[in-house]
Design a protein around this motif. Structure first.
Motif, PDB file in Angstrom:
ATOM      1  N   ILE A 103     -20.270  -8.182 -23.944  1.00  0.00           N
ATOM      2  CA  ILE A 103     -21.459  -8.311 -23.103  1.00  0.00           C
ATOM      3  C   ILE A 103     -21.845  -9.780 -23.015  1.00  0.00           C
ATOM      4  N   ASP A 104     -22.217 -10.225 -21.820  1.00  0.00           N
ATOM      5  CA  ASP A 104     -22.611 -11.622 -21.649  1.00  0.00           C
ATOM      6  C   ASP A 104     -24.132 -11.732 -21.626  1.00  0.00           C
ATOM      7  N   VAL A 105     -24.616 -12.956 -21.562  1.00  0.00           N
ATOM      8  CA  VAL A 105     -26.053 -13.223 -21.625  1.00  0.00           C
ATOM      9  C   VAL A 105     -26.772 -12.603 -20.432  1.00  0.00           C
ATOM     10  N   GLU A 106     -26.193 -12.713 -19.228  1.00  0.00           N
ATOM     11  CA  GLU A 106     -26.857 -12.198 -18.030  1.00  0.00           C
ATOM     12  C   GLU A 106     -27.011 -10.687 -18.073  1.00  0.00           C
ATOM     13  N   LYS A 107     -26.011  -9.992 -18.627  1.00  0.00           N
ATOM     14  CA  LYS A 107     -26.112  -8.546 -18.751  1.00  0.00           C
ATOM     15  C   LYS A 107     -27.232  -8.174 -19.719  1.00  0.00           C
ATOM     16  N   LYS A 108     -27.320  -8.911 -20.801  1.00  0.00           N
ATOM     17  CA  LYS A 108     -28.411  -8.658 -21.756  1.00  0.00           C
ATOM     18  C   LYS A 108     -29.766  -8.874 -21.091  1.00  0.00           C
ATOM     19  N   GLU A 109     -29.870  -9.948 -20.301  1.00  0.00           N
ATOM     20  CA  GLU A 109     -31.136 -10.241 -19.638  1.00  0.00           C
ATOM     21  C   GLU A 109     -31.519  -9.151 -18.657  1.00  0.00           C
ATOM     22  N   SER A 110     -30.533  -8.627 -17.927  1.00  0.00           N
ATOM     23  CA  SER A 110     -30.835  -7.578 -16.957  1.00  0.00           C
ATOM     24  C   SER A 110     -31.293  -6.298 -17.657  1.00  0.00           C
ATOM     25  N   ILE A 111     -30.693  -5.981 -18.828  1.00  0.00           N
ATOM     26  CA  ILE A 111     -31.104  -4.790 -19.579  1.00  0.00           C
ATOM     27  C   ILE A 111     -32.516  -4.970 -20.126  1.00  0.00           C
ATOM     28  N   LYS A 112     -32.811  -6.171 -20.631  1.00  0.00           N
ATOM     29  CA  LYS A 112     -34.161  -6.437 -21.134  1.00  0.00           C
ATOM     30  C   LYS A 112     -35.190  -6.314 -20.011  1.00  0.00           C
ATOM     31  N   THR A 113     -34.855  -6.832 -18.851  1.00  0.00           N
ATOM     32  CA  THR A 113     -35.762  -6.736 -17.705  1.00  0.00           C
ATOM     33  C   THR A 113     -36.011  -5.283 -17.336  1.00  0.00           C
ATOM     34  N   LEU A 114     -34.938  -4.472 -17.379  1.00  0.00           N
ATOM     35  CA  LEU A 114     -35.065  -3.058 -17.062  1.00  0.00           C
ATOM     36  C   LEU A 114     -35.957  -2.346 -18.063  1.00  0.00           C
ATOM     37  N   LEU A 115     -35.738  -2.586 -19.335  1.00  0.00           N
ATOM     38  CA  LEU A 115     -36.540  -1.926 -20.379  1.00  0.00           C
ATOM     39  C   LEU A 115     -38.013  -2.294 -20.267  1.00  0.00           C
ATOM     40  N   LEU A 116     -38.276  -3.559 -20.007  1.00  0.00           N
ATOM     41  CA  LEU A 116     -39.668  -3.998 -19.873  1.00  0.00           C
ATOM     42  C   LEU A 116     -40.314  -3.378 -18.639  1.00  0.00           C
ATOM     43  N   ALA A 117     -39.538  -3.231 -17.553  1.00  0.00           N
ATOM     44  CA  ALA A 117     -40.075  -2.622 -16.340  1.00  0.00           C
ATOM     45  C   ALA A 117     -40.377  -1.148 -16.554  1.00  0.00           C
TER      46      ALA A 117
END
Length: 827
Positions: free
Chosen positions: A510-524
């Protein structure tokens, strides 16, 4: 029985030789020592010029003619040959591409070639009449060529002539070579093609002048514009084309266009401008005026002619006009004598539309035709010319040609507006290379029923076939048929089969951008819109995501999805938090987080949404459609799907290096209604060009874009390509649309001309395309029956198509069956 005299073409032909001079100039040398340089000229495309463009072209021609030396002839020869479209089939072509090519196989159109011949002749030749023509002489004795100084000056002047017209940016010149003029081996040259009136000229044919003009089996008719009495009282650089004009717009067309591409038959339009000794001409006219004055007492006609001659002389002196002689003729032909009668009527009507009187040549047909041989303009009979100024003479020049294919290997197929011939159009690569646009983004506007979804289907299908990754955000199921045909992924909410994704799935590390997108999803999913996220909350979720994937790598039997993440957070990660002496419940409300997200965990209301087990690797899926029709107003599903769309396309942007990407958002106002999504669209339109991609927004109403202040400037200002369909519904308020999109008056006239002059017997609609405000054109969108049923948004037709798919088990078979029924008129 007496026979009419005959002669051998070789004895009568006026060309002495074609040779290379100074290793630079491919010259035609006549037996009368005239030297001619020939050029093939690329003209502007028809229906693409404004009044200002025509004025600029006219000014350039007038300036260029003034540079030519005395006793020079400008002979512009436009060939219009009936031709047929030849399809190009490739082994790797798709079913729809093959159907498109078959649909247009052997479609007739008018092929156009333009040549300019510049001939340096002598002073005595300008006074020659029909009796001096090479056609009337028993023997032609070659004269000596011009001296080196005169010919060198002529070549320099021709170079300046070409440069002025080329610098106008409307024309491209290419000098004709010896082989192109005279032929080589079995390959015919331009002279042979002219003498046979054919595009190949493979076999010379008898030329019969006994009853007008007949070449081989071709019956010919020649119409001339050679007398001032036959001409319009006023000429212009352009005329108003009524068929495409409206009460609010003037659609311009070249003054001579009616006898150009708008004359739908085999024909040739010859335009001659003779540059004599200006001073000598004025002296001659001064003498003529005096003679008329002395004879004025005998006839009122002499008085009128004297006044007109005096007016001409005054204008030449006061305005500094260049006096020239001119002649124009239209040669039409047919292999059937009866059809020639129809062509005569067509040609007469076309000349009449120029406000000129059609006159069919009967006496000088032979000498006029013979003078049209490339390089023989100096042999033109003087009695068939009239005196005028260069400004008026240039108005009769044909200035337009067919739509041209783009030389780029990438592009889509659209249709020539006049002829119905397919043309290859590059909307992305070549315009960027030439600096016409700076990004590939597109804004598409068209009211309901105008055909915008049909056009976008046609466009994205061809982009996809050329290797583009397509991501579509749709409302209305416009792309279902195409998606099924290309084997794409279609995400649609249905109660029996709810929409589902798996943003947690990764193939490899997993790369950094994928992690960021998952974090954004969870927060949303957790926070309400507008609710702030603390640093501690962000840090906790970030740790959870990182540790979750470390746990997956350690335990290979764990399937990455929301369910396993939820279990990890509620299990091992929760234990870690409780053991951390620095962690306090006020930093992160674990119970609240798990309680709110429980609805997405198995057994919850939306447990299907984030736990998909198929269509996992969207990165390498080249055609993806997100159908939002059933969830566009859903408070939970719509925001989640929007985030998935963002993550999917951004992942493609950053990971698919060297691969073209496209995101197309239909009816965009729903997708950009919220601040978070609007910021994504804004980012997308400004950034996608850097990743070999393009973003496209399709909408019915400009107000939908204007109403969103965040997005309006990002979309309009960062979409160099504007595509508009029929706007007649908005005619009374089009000025606002024009101002918003930054359209010029020429572009406004083009847009409002859409669908104004549709040809009978063809089923199509038209589309306007503007590239950076620098190049604009209206094309026809016409397709095969197979493409039509694939793109159709009519509900009845779609239902029938998918019934056939269910019957045959194949969408391709269903399309072919439906297309055949359409052709038979039973679908």
């Amino acid at each position: 029985m007496s026979l009419l005299p005959s002669a051998n073409i070789e004895n009568k032909q006026p060309i002495y030789k074609v040779e290379l001079v100074d290793n630079a100039y491919h010259c035609i040398v006549s037996k009368q020592a005239d030297i001619t340089l020939g050029f093939e000229v690329e003209l502007p495309e028809v229906l693409t010029l404004s009044k200002e463009n025509y004025d600029s072209i006219h000014t350039a021609f007038v300036k260029a003619i003034r540079l030519l030396p005395q006793y020079c002839v400008l002979h512009k020869q436009d060939w219009f040959f009936e031709d047929i479209y030849t399809p190009s089939f490739g082994q790797s072509m798709s079913m729809l591409s093959r159907a498109f090519e078959r649909n247009f196989n052997e479609r007739p159109f008018l092929n156009h070639k333009c040549y300019i011949f510049l001939t340096k002749t002598s002073s005595d030749r300008s006074r020659h009449n029909s009796l001096h023509s090479a056609l009337t002489r028993r023997h032609i004795v070659p004269k000596d060529m011009l001296d080196a100084k005169t010919s060198s000056d002529f070549f320099d002047r021709v170079g300046q002539f070409v440069k002025i017209l080329s610098d106008s940016s409307f024309f491209k010149f290419r000098q004709l070579t010896i082989n192109e003029i005279a032929g080589q081996g079995i390959e015919s040259g331009l002279i042979e093609k002219y003498l046979t009136l054919s595009s190949d000229g493979l076999a010379l044919q008898d030329i019969d002048f006994s009853k007008g003009l007949k070449i081989g089996n071709k019956f010919c008719s020649l119409f001339t514009l050679a007398r001032t009495d036959d001409l319009s009282s006023q000429v212009e650089t352009e005329i108003k084309y009524e068929k495409l004009s409206t009460d609010r717009t003037r659609f311009s067309l070249g003054f001579a266009s009616h006898i150009g591409l708008n004359l739908p038959c085999n024909h040739m339009y010859n335009q001659y401008i003779f540059i004599d000794d200006h001073t000598r001409t004025l002296k001659m006219l001064e003498g003529k005026k005096q003679n008329l004055r002395s004879l004025s007492r005998y006839s009122r006609e002499n008085i009128v002619n004297m006044e007109l001659t005096e007016e001409y002389l005054n204008e030449a002196l006061v305005e500094g006009r260049l006096s020239v002689r001119a002649h124009y003729n239209v040669l039409v032909w047919s292999e059937e004598g009866e059809e020639l009668k129809k062509l005569r009527n067509l040609t007469s009507s076309a000349i009449t539309q120029m406000d000129c009187r059609p006159r069919e040549a009967t006496i000088d047909t032979g000498t006029i035709f013979w003078s049209g041989i490339p390089g023989n303009a100096g042999d033109f009979p003087s009695e068939e010319t009239f005196h005028t100024f260069s400004e008026q003479a240039c108005c009769f020049l044909n200035l337009e040609t067919n739509y041209r294919d783009s030389p780029s290997p990438f592009g889509i197929k659209l249709i020539d507006r006049i002829s119905g011939k397919p043309v290859h159009v590059d909307l992305s690569d070549l315009p960027i290379k030439e600096g016409i646009i700076t990004n590939r983004n597109k804004f598409i506007l068209g009211p309901s029923g105008s055909g915008k979804s049909f056009f976008t289907n046609h466009m994205v299908r061809q982009y996809h076939e050329q290797g583009t990754h397509i991501l579509l955000v749709d409302v209305g199921h416009s792309y279902r048929g195409l998606c099924d045909l290309v084997g794409g992924v279609y995400f649609m909410y249905d109660e029996k089969k709810p929409i589902s994704f798996n943003p947690f799935f990764v193939d490899g590390s997993i790369d950094v951008e994928k992690k960021e997108s998952i974090k954004t999803l969870l927060l949303a999913l957790w926070k309400r819109e507008g609710e702030k996220v603390t640093q501690a909350e962000y840090s906790t979720i970030s740790d959870a995501v990182s540790l979750y994937y470390e746990n997956i790598w350690a335990a290979s039997d764990t399937f990455p999805c929301f369910n396993s993440f939820y279990e990890f957070f509620d299990g091992p990660f929760r234990v870690l938090l409780e053991r951390d002496e620095h962690f306090k419940e006020r930093h992160f409300d674990v119970h609240n987080f798990l309680y709110i997200l429980k609805r997405y965990y198995k057994g919850g209301e939306f447990d299907y949404l984030l736990n998909a087990t198929d269509n996992l690797n969207l990165l390498h899926q080249s055609f993806i459609v997100f159908e939002l029709d059933n969830i566009k107003d859903h408070p939970v599903l719509f925001p989640v799907v929007t985030l998935i769309i963002m993550e999917t396309f951004i992942s493609k942007m950053r990971k698919l290096n060297g691969i073209r990407k496209m995101i197309l958002i239909e009816e965009a106002w729903k997708a950009i209604a919220k601040e978070g999504t609007a910021e994504f669209i804004k980012y997308l339109f400004k950034t996608v060009r850097k990743f070999f991609g393009e973003a496209i927004v399709v909408t019915q109403e400009v107000d939908d874009i204007i109403g969103n202040a965040v997005v309006k400037d990002a979309i309009i200002n960062n979409s160099d390509t504007k595509i508009l369909l029929d706007q007649r519904k908005f005619m009374n308020r089009f000025d606002g649309i024009q101002a918003l999109l930054g359209l010029t008056e020429k572009e406004k006239a083009q847009v409002l001309s859409i669908n104004q002059d549709l040809k009978e017997g063809r089923k199509y609609k038209e589309v306007f395309i503007s590239l950076g405000g620098q190049a604009s054109k209206v094309y026809a969108v016409e397709v095969s029956a197979e493409e039509y049923i694939t793109y159709s948004t009519e509900q009845k037709e779609k239902i029938k198509l998918f019934q056939k798919k269910a019957k045959y088990g194949s969408i391709e078979t269903a399309i072919k069956e439906a297309a055949q029924e359409i052709r038979e008129g039973v679908f």
